[in-house]
Each structure stands twice: as C-alpha cells, then as structure tokens.
Write a protein that holds these residues in place. Structure first.
Motif, PDB file in Angstrom:
ATOM      1  N   ASN A  92       0.809  -1.156   0.140  1.00 20.90           N
ATOM      2  CA  ASN A  92       0.066  -0.016   0.151  1.00 20.90           C
ATOM      3  C   ASN A  92       1.016   0.985   0.017  1.00 20.90           C
ATOM      4  O   ASN A  92       0.120   2.408   0.017  1.00 20.90           O
ATOM      5  N   THR A  93       2.054   1.141  -0.045  1.00 20.39           N
ATOM      6  CA  THR A  93       2.938   2.486   0.082  1.00 20.39           C
ATOM      7  C   THR A  93       2.926   3.053  -1.359  1.00 20.39           C
ATOM      8  O   THR A  93       2.631   4.416  -1.400  1.00 20.39           O
ATOM      9  N   THR A  94       2.983   2.208  -2.504  1.00 21.04           N
ATOM     10  CA  THR A  94       2.969   2.924  -3.802  1.00 21.04           C
ATOM     11  C   THR A  94       1.365   3.391  -4.079  1.00 21.04           C
ATOM     12  O   THR A  94       1.249   4.240  -4.753  1.00 21.04           O
ATOM     13  N   PHE A 190       7.333   5.924 -12.151  1.00 22.28           N
ATOM     14  CA  PHE A 190       7.640   6.220 -10.509  1.00 22.28           C
ATOM     15  C   PHE A 190       7.843   5.076  -9.636  1.00 22.28           C
ATOM     16  O   PHE A 190       7.098   3.947 -10.003  1.00 22.28           O
ATOM     17  N   CYS A 191       8.762   5.191  -8.795  1.00 17.45           N
ATOM     18  CA  CYS A 191       8.893   3.950  -7.643  1.00 17.45           C
ATOM     19  C   CYS A 191       8.708   4.342  -6.468  1.00 17.45           C
ATOM     20  O   CYS A 191       8.823   5.825  -6.076  1.00 17.45           O
ATOM     21  N   THR A 192       8.721   3.401  -5.456  1.00 19.86           N
ATOM     22  CA  THR A 192       8.675   3.721  -4.208  1.00 19.86           C
ATOM     23  C   THR A 192       9.635   2.781  -3.362  1.00 19.86           C
ATOM     24  O   THR A 192       9.844   1.504  -4.033  1.00 19.86           O
ATOM     25  N   SER A 193      10.460   2.871  -2.538  1.00 19.01           N
ATOM     26  CA  SER A 193      11.348   1.932  -1.930  1.00 19.01           C
ATOM     27  C   SER A 193      11.920   2.483  -0.651  1.00 19.01           C
ATOM     28  O   SER A 193      11.622   3.688  -0.195  1.00 19.01           O
ATOM     29  N   THR A 218      11.263   8.756 -11.294  1.00 21.48           N
ATOM     30  CA  THR A 218      11.767   9.153  -9.958  1.00 21.48           C
ATOM     31  C   THR A 218      11.460   8.320  -8.799  1.00 21.48           C
ATOM     32  O   THR A 218      10.522   7.585  -9.197  1.00 21.48           O
ATOM     33  N   ARG A 219      12.084   8.413  -7.680  1.00 20.07           N
ATOM     34  CA  ARG A 219      11.873   7.784  -6.567  1.00 20.07           C
ATOM     35  C   ARG A 219      10.918   8.676  -5.752  1.00 20.07           C
ATOM     36  O   ARG A 219      11.319   9.571  -5.507  1.00 20.07           O
ATOM     37  N   LEU A 220       9.710   8.164  -5.244  1.00 19.92           N
ATOM     38  CA  LEU A 220       8.832   8.719  -4.316  1.00 19.92           C
ATOM     39  C   LEU A 220       8.703   7.839  -3.337  1.00 19.92           C
ATOM     40  O   LEU A 220       8.263   6.642  -3.288  1.00 19.92           O
ATOM     41  N   SER A 221       8.924   8.549  -2.002  1.00 20.06           N
ATOM     42  CA  SER A 221       8.742   7.710  -0.841  1.00 20.06           C
ATOM     43  C   SER A 221       7.170   7.775  -0.242  1.00 20.06           C
ATOM     44  O   SER A 221       6.525   8.986  -0.730  1.00 20.06           O
ATOM     45  N   GLY A 222       6.802   7.042   0.544  1.00 19.04           N
ATOM     46  CA  GLY A 222       5.443   6.951   1.179  1.00 19.04           C
ATOM     47  C   GLY A 222       5.466   8.124   2.241  1.00 19.04           C
ATOM     48  O   GLY A 222       4.285   8.483   2.464  1.00 19.04           O
TER      49      GLY A 222
END
Length: 244
Positions: A92-94, A190-193, A218-222
């Motif tokens: 559920n973060t992404t 886009f990614c989350t990690s 790009t990377r996007l965080s929760g």
C-alpha cells in the motif's frame, strides 16, 4: 191527462239528457285516457330533452416526434480523463503516492491486481524460496493480472508506479506493460522504496514495449508530501495539476 203525460215525457227526456252529459264527461276523463295523456306528455318531454353532447377532447401531440439528443461517443470521451495512473502496490505504499497523483491531476486510477494475491510469506525477501524471490530470479516470470484497463487507447499519458524489488520492478509490472500498446503515449514511471532509487528498472520496462515515449522516472517515498509530488508532476507539464 195528456198534459201530465207530456210533462212526464219532458222530465224523462231531461233526465236522459243529463245522464248522457254525465257519461260523456266521465268518458273524457277516464283513467285510460289519463294514462295515455301522461304517457304522451312524458314521451314529448323525452323527445324534447337534449341528448348529452359528446365533447371530443383535442388530440394531444404525440411525443414520438420529440428529439432527445443522444450522448455521442466523442462527448463521452471528452468527459473522461486522458491521463491514467497505473500502479502495483504490495504493501500500500505505492498506492498512497498513486492516489495523490490521481487526485492532483484528475487522472483515472488503475491498480494492477495479481490474480494470485501476494501473502506476507510470499514477500519474505530473506527466504530464497519465497514467491517474490523466485520470481525476481527469473526474468521470464510473468505473474497473471486480474482484470484489465478499459479503453487503454484513449489515454495519452500513463503514470506507472511500482515498488523496487531487488533493484527492479516486480515481474507483474512486466506483465502489465507487455499487455498494451503504448504507441503515441507518454509514460512517466515512478517507484517507491526504502532507499533504493529507480535505477534501471524503468529502462528495462521500456525495452519490453514498442512505441511510446518514456520519460525519466523518479523515486517517491510514502513520506513524500502532497506538495513534493505535485511539484514533480508539474515538472513535466503533461496534465493540469491542483496544488491543493
């Protein structure tokens, strides 16, 4: 004697005339004649009574000629967004980031749902025999997806979100990109990690498709704020974005 006889005869004639006159009067007012008279009078009244006039109601205009404009296919497409946010989210973060992008741009939202959902055991990265580990060690693995995007051809921009597994996009995202024609579309990955950047994951996905313009992801965080996500989306100038 003769005078008396003559007088008697005169009296008899007078009585006879009176009797005749009485009989005639009685005959003229007999019950039969009275009933006939009443019957005739009633008949005359019935004949003289006006029959009820049947008023014909004016014919109402038929509604079959009323024109009701139908919604055309073009009007329907204009009301729909031409921007899609497609994402896979195991934890559920992404999903949270994808929802912010969708809300800000008015884009349609589509979740890539595995036909066989991932369990906590499947996501145990420390277990070499876990489902996710086995899939990521096999570049040809293509987990099945439940459902599909309707009218994919109408979207001109596709934001594609996913978590980073072993430095790559999960194999189910490979299943997704191989399922559609991206010709004429702009793809924004886009990614989350927890810390890894997007690396070569987007470039590897692009190699699985033909056509379409893939922008640098790009990377996007929760923990990314709404303002940070909106600023990133605005940097492409691809969609109307609300800063609120």
């Amino acid at each position: 004697m003769k005078k008396f006889a003559a007088l008697l005869l005169t009296l008899l004639m007078a009585v006879s005339l009176m009797a005749c006159a009485g009989n005639k009067e009685t005959a003229e007012t007999s019950p039969v004649d009275t009933e006939n008279s009443i019957s005739e009078e009633a008949s005359e009244q019935e004949n003289s009574t006006d029959e009820p006039i049947s008023e014909e109601m004016p014919e109402q205009e038929s509604n079959t000629d009323v024109f009701v404009p139908e919604e055309t296919e073009n009007e329907t497409e204009e009301e729909s967004s031409d921007v899609l946010v497609a994402y896979f989210s195991a934890t559920n973060t992404t999903e949270g980031v994808a929802e912010v992008i969708s809300d800000a741009t008015g884009a349609d939202l589509y979740e890539i749902v595995p036909e066989d959902p991932y369990t906590d055991a499947d996501l145990d990265y420390s277990n070499d025999n876990s489902r996710s580990t086995i899939e990521m060690n096999d570049p040809s693995a293509r987990p099945a997806i439940s459902g599909s995007v309707e009218n994919m051809e109408r979207y001109r921009v596709v934001f594609l979100g996913y978590p980073i597994w072993w430095g790559e996009a999960p194999r189910i995202v490979s299943t997704f990109v191989e399922s559609y024609d991206f010709s004429g579309k702009t793809v924004v990955p886009f990614c989350t990690s927890g810390g890894s950047g997007i690396g070569s994951s987007a470039a590897n996905l692009e190699q699985l498709t033909s056509g379409g313009e893939w922008l640098e992801g790009t990377r996007l965080s929760g923990d990314s704020s709404h303002a940070e996500i909106v600023e990133w989306v605005n940097s492409f100038g691809l969609a109307e974005v609300s800063a609120e």
